[in-house]
Design a protein around this motif. Structure first.
Motif, PDB file in Angstrom:
ATOM      1  N   LYS A  19       0.832  -1.211   0.000  1.00  0.00           N
ATOM      2  CA  LYS A  19       0.000   0.000   0.000  1.00  0.00           C
ATOM      3  C   LYS A  19       0.866   1.262   0.000  1.00  0.00           C
ATOM      4  CE  LYS A  19      -4.240  -1.806   2.030  1.00  0.00           C
ATOM      5  NZ  LYS A  19      -3.942  -3.167   1.551  1.00  0.00           N
ATOM      6  N   PHE A  20       2.031   1.177   0.582  1.00  0.00           N
ATOM      7  CA  PHE A  20       2.954   2.316   0.639  1.00  0.00           C
ATOM      8  C   PHE A  20       4.374   1.812   0.414  1.00  0.00           C
ATOM      9  CE2 PHE A  20      -0.077   5.298   2.317  1.00  0.00           C
ATOM     10  CZ  PHE A  20      -0.941   4.532   3.067  1.00  0.00           C
ATOM     11  N   ARG A  21       5.162   2.642  -0.278  1.00  0.00           N
ATOM     12  CA  ARG A  21       6.551   2.278  -0.476  1.00  0.00           C
ATOM     13  C   ARG A  21       7.350   3.532  -0.753  1.00  0.00           C
ATOM     14  NH1 ARG A  21       9.454  -2.391  -2.412  1.00  0.00           N
ATOM     15  NH2 ARG A  21      11.592  -1.898  -1.808  1.00  0.00           N
ATOM     16  N   VAL A  22       8.543   3.586  -0.169  1.00  0.00           N
ATOM     17  CA  VAL A  22       9.470   4.683  -0.453  1.00  0.00           C
ATOM     18  C   VAL A  22      10.720   4.072  -1.078  1.00  0.00           C
ATOM     19  CG1 VAL A  22      10.844   6.559   0.489  1.00  0.00           C
ATOM     20  CG2 VAL A  22       8.587   6.061   1.466  1.00  0.00           C
ATOM     21  N   LEU A  23      11.121   4.608  -2.207  1.00  0.00           N
ATOM     22  CA  LEU A  23      12.288   4.110  -2.924  1.00  0.00           C
ATOM     23  C   LEU A  23      13.293   5.225  -3.120  1.00  0.00           C
ATOM     24  CD1 LEU A  23      10.800   2.085  -5.943  1.00  0.00           C
ATOM     25  CD2 LEU A  23      11.852   1.139  -3.893  1.00  0.00           C
ATOM     26  N   LYS A  24      14.533   4.843  -3.312  1.00  0.00           N
ATOM     27  CA  LYS A  24      15.545   5.804  -3.738  1.00  0.00           C
ATOM     28  C   LYS A  24      15.671   5.720  -5.255  1.00  0.00           C
ATOM     29  CE  LYS A  24      18.209   5.598   0.533  1.00  0.00           C
ATOM     30  NZ  LYS A  24      19.519   5.262   1.158  1.00  0.00           N
TER      31      LYS A  24
END
Lengths: 114, 112
Positions: free
Chosen positions: A9-14
């Protein structure tokens, strides 16, 4: 029935990282879609599939790949994430029949690329 | 630019009033659909009108379609605060397979 389920549902990527969004539907629908939603832009079609083993490009396919190995699953991949891919991603499915009917949507996957 | 475009972009009305949203599109369609999206949620289908239909009703919703003008309208009668949401029109095209294209949406705010 669960309907259309998206993970995560949520994801933070570089920038430069890769990831896969999974969409699963339990309605035996032939058609599946991936959209992205950005403020003021509405939903834009990324890729879609008209059946198991088939995929087609939508309006904004660049930077994304998809696979439909099983009828119930539609995967959206980002090989090298870019900040421009920060968005909310929605998966949808529909029954094809002789005329397209309503789409059933998942609750969305919010992706942030730093 | 997108196949379907809604007008207005935003609409604020009092509870009990009617709300009208318009959608214009560019190419021939199989059918046109309207969806609703509450903040932070997925879209929910409201109503579908086929290319050979001119008007359709569902509860407090009335949809019209004018294929000669390539336009549709969604009327919500006797609006309620709970109708506050974004509304999207979606055009369904056949290009070897059915493809559904959404407009940018109309944000409706109904004041209690």
């Amino acid at each position: 029935n669960a309907g259309v389920t998206q993970t995560p549902k949520f994801r933070v990527l570089k920038t430069g990282q890769s990831m896969t969004l999974l969409c699963a539907q339990d309605m035996n629908h032939e058609y599946m879609y991936w959209y992205r939603q950005d403020p003021g832009m509405g939903l834009r079609l990324i890729h879609y599939s008209v059946g198991e083993g088939t995929t087609a490009k939508g309006e904004v396919p660049d930077g994304y790949n998809v696979s439909r190995l099983k009828k119930q699953n539609f995967l959206l991949g980002l090989e090298s994430a870019a900040p421009s891919q920060t968005s909310v991603y929605f998966c949808a499915s529909s029954y094809s029949g002789r005329a397209a009917g309503e789409l059933f949507f998942g609750e969305g996957s919010r992706l942030t690329v730093l | 630019s997108q196949q379907g475009e809604e007008d207005p972009q935003a609409l604020s009305i009092q509870e009990g009033e009617n709300a009208t949203m318009n959608c214009s599109y560019k190419t021939s369609i199989n059918n046109l659909q309207w969806y609703r999206q509450n903040s932070g949620r997925g879209l929910v289908h409201l109503i579908l009108i086929r290319s050979n239909e001119r008007e359709k009703h569902s509860g407090r919703l009335r949809v019209t379609l004018d294929t000669s003008k390539k336009s549709s309208s969604l009327l919500i009668t006797a609006s309620r605060a709970a109708d506050t949401a974004s509304y999207f029109c979606a055009t369904v095209l056949y290009t070897g397979g059915f493809k559904t294209i959404f407009g940018a949406g109309t944000r409706l705010f109904v004041k209690a």
